[in-house]
Every structure is written in C-alpha cells, then in structure tokens.
Design an enzyme around this catalytic site. Structure first.
Site, mmCIF file in Angstrom:
data_model
loop_
_atom_site.group_PDB
_atom_site.id
_atom_site.type_symbol
_atom_site.label_atom_id
_atom_site.label_comp_id
_atom_site.label_asym_id
_atom_site.label_seq_id
_atom_site.Cartn_x
_atom_site.Cartn_y
_atom_site.Cartn_z
ATOM 1 N N SER A 96 -3.719 2.536 2.507
ATOM 2 C CA SER A 96 -2.476 2.100 1.883
ATOM 3 C C SER A 96 -2.365 2.651 0.470
ATOM 4 C CB SER A 96 -2.413 0.574 1.812
ATOM 5 O OG SER A 96 -1.318 0.164 1.014
ATOM 6 N N HIS A 98 -0.644 1.386 -1.744
ATOM 7 C CA HIS A 98 -0.605 0.243 -2.662
ATOM 8 C C HIS A 98 -1.963 0.021 -3.328
ATOM 9 C CE1 HIS A 98 3.470 -1.232 -1.866
ATOM 10 N NE2 HIS A 98 3.276 -0.875 -0.615
ATOM 11 N N ASP A 105 7.072 -1.291 -3.536
ATOM 12 C CA ASP A 105 8.161 -1.620 -2.631
ATOM 13 C C ASP A 105 9.275 -2.243 -3.463
ATOM 14 O OD1 ASP A 105 6.717 -0.750 -0.415
ATOM 15 O OD2 ASP A 105 5.919 -2.734 0.011
ATOM 16 N N GLU A 154 10.726 3.928 5.611
ATOM 17 C CA GLU A 154 10.709 2.824 4.647
ATOM 18 C C GLU A 154 11.504 3.233 3.411
ATOM 19 O OE1 GLU A 154 6.748 1.467 3.714
ATOM 20 O OE2 GLU A 154 6.401 0.746 5.753
ATOM 21 N N HIS A 157 10.032 2.062 -0.123
ATOM 22 C CA HIS A 157 8.673 2.367 -0.598
ATOM 23 C C HIS A 157 8.689 3.624 -1.461
ATOM 24 C CE1 HIS A 157 4.174 2.410 -0.074
ATOM 25 N NE2 HIS A 157 4.383 3.693 -0.336
#
Length: 185
Positions: A96, A98, A105, A154, A157
């Site tokens: 990920s 993140h 996001d 997405e 994102h």
C-alpha cells in the site's frame, strides 16, 4: 524515505520493517479525528497537499482528506478484513502506498465524504484531476488502467511523486508502472 518516485505495488512491496521518516499533518480539512495517524503524510507531500488544498479552497472547491498514512499493522488489518469479505481492492500490507506517507485519499461533501467513483464527476473531483499534477501528485489508479496497476479505478487516491514526474505522467497518460517499464527499455 528520499525517493518520491518509488514504485509500490503487489510486485514491488515495501519491506515489512519499512518506516517512513518525517510524518507531519498537513494544514487541510480532514474527516479523521485529531491525532489520528490517517491525518499524517510525509513532510514534502504534506507541504504540497497543503498548497493544493488551499488553491482549491481559493476557487471554491471543498476538498477533504480522508486517509493518508497507514502503518503496516493497520494495512494488514484492513487487508484481512477485505479478504474475509471477498474483496481484492485492498492492498496487502507492504503493497500500500499509504504506508509510505506519500498517498492521500480525498473526497468532498457532494458524495458524503465517501470514497466512491462518483467523486470523479463532482466539481471537486474534476478540479483535483486537473490540478493535482501541478502540485506533484498523480491520480494513481486511473480508469481503464486496472490491468496495469492491479487496482480498480480510484479517482480519489492521489500520490505524491514530485512535480517533474507528476507533470510527465499527466502529459503522457502513463501510470507509475508504465513509467518504470519505459525506464527498463
């Protein structure tokens, strides 16, 4: 971490002991409560997203941060929950963006601060897609590139890669995977 252009995905995961440096909270609206790690980004990404959000606000665009940094253990928890529900849309721990502190996001009030594809059709989603590259961000998982990125579309994102690469990817319509594939040839 010093490289903003690092490719992070299922084929190029971060090490299990990876820890990002210099996490800080950008001065932007967040849906997460104070002191939540989701409010953190790597320092340069936080500075860039603050400028991006302030420019948006000056034009009447109300962007809200939903989720930034996630630790390996938090990503593992989210991934295991998704697997139990039969979803492949959540990255395994280490895969990920993140976890790097370089991804955020984003949503808006028009979609109830949800992470949904209809965000792309809002004035906020359209503004973000157009302006994010000017501040060093790419829309990491674009529509019709699912077979390349390995993740569904997405539109919420964003990923900090620095201005040079964000503008290059925007102008050429390349994902990070395609950019790295070009470098190999």
């Amino acid at each position: 971490m010093t490289s903003y252009t690092i490719l992070i995905n299922r084929s190029h995961p971060l090490p299990t002991d990876f820890l990002t440096d210099f996490l800080t909270e950008p001065a932007i609206p967040f849906s997460a409560p104070p002191n939540d790690q989701k409010r953190l980004l790597q320092k340069e990404a936080a500075q860039a997203v603050t400028l991006l959000f302030h420019q948006a606000a000056s034009q009447g665009i109300g962007l809200v941060g939903i989720s930034g940094y996630r630790s390996y253990s938090r990503q593992k928890e989210l991934y295991e929950n998704a697997v139990q529900k039969g979803s492949a849309a959540v990255a395994p721990p280490g895969a990920s963006e993140h976890q790097s502190g370089l991804a955020l996001d984003v949503s808006c009030a028009a979609v109830g601060l949800e992470l949904v594809n209809t965000f792309a059709a809002t004035k906020e989603g359209k503004w973000l897609a157009k302006h994010a590259p000017l501040y060093g961000f790419i829309l990491r998982y674009p529509k019709d590139k699912e077979d390349i990125t390995g993740y569904p579309w997405e539109p919420w994102h964003i990923r900090y890669v620095g201005k040079s690469l964000s503008l290059y990817c925007s102008l050429t319509n390349l994902t990070l995977e395609e950019y790295y594939s070009q470098l190999k040839h």
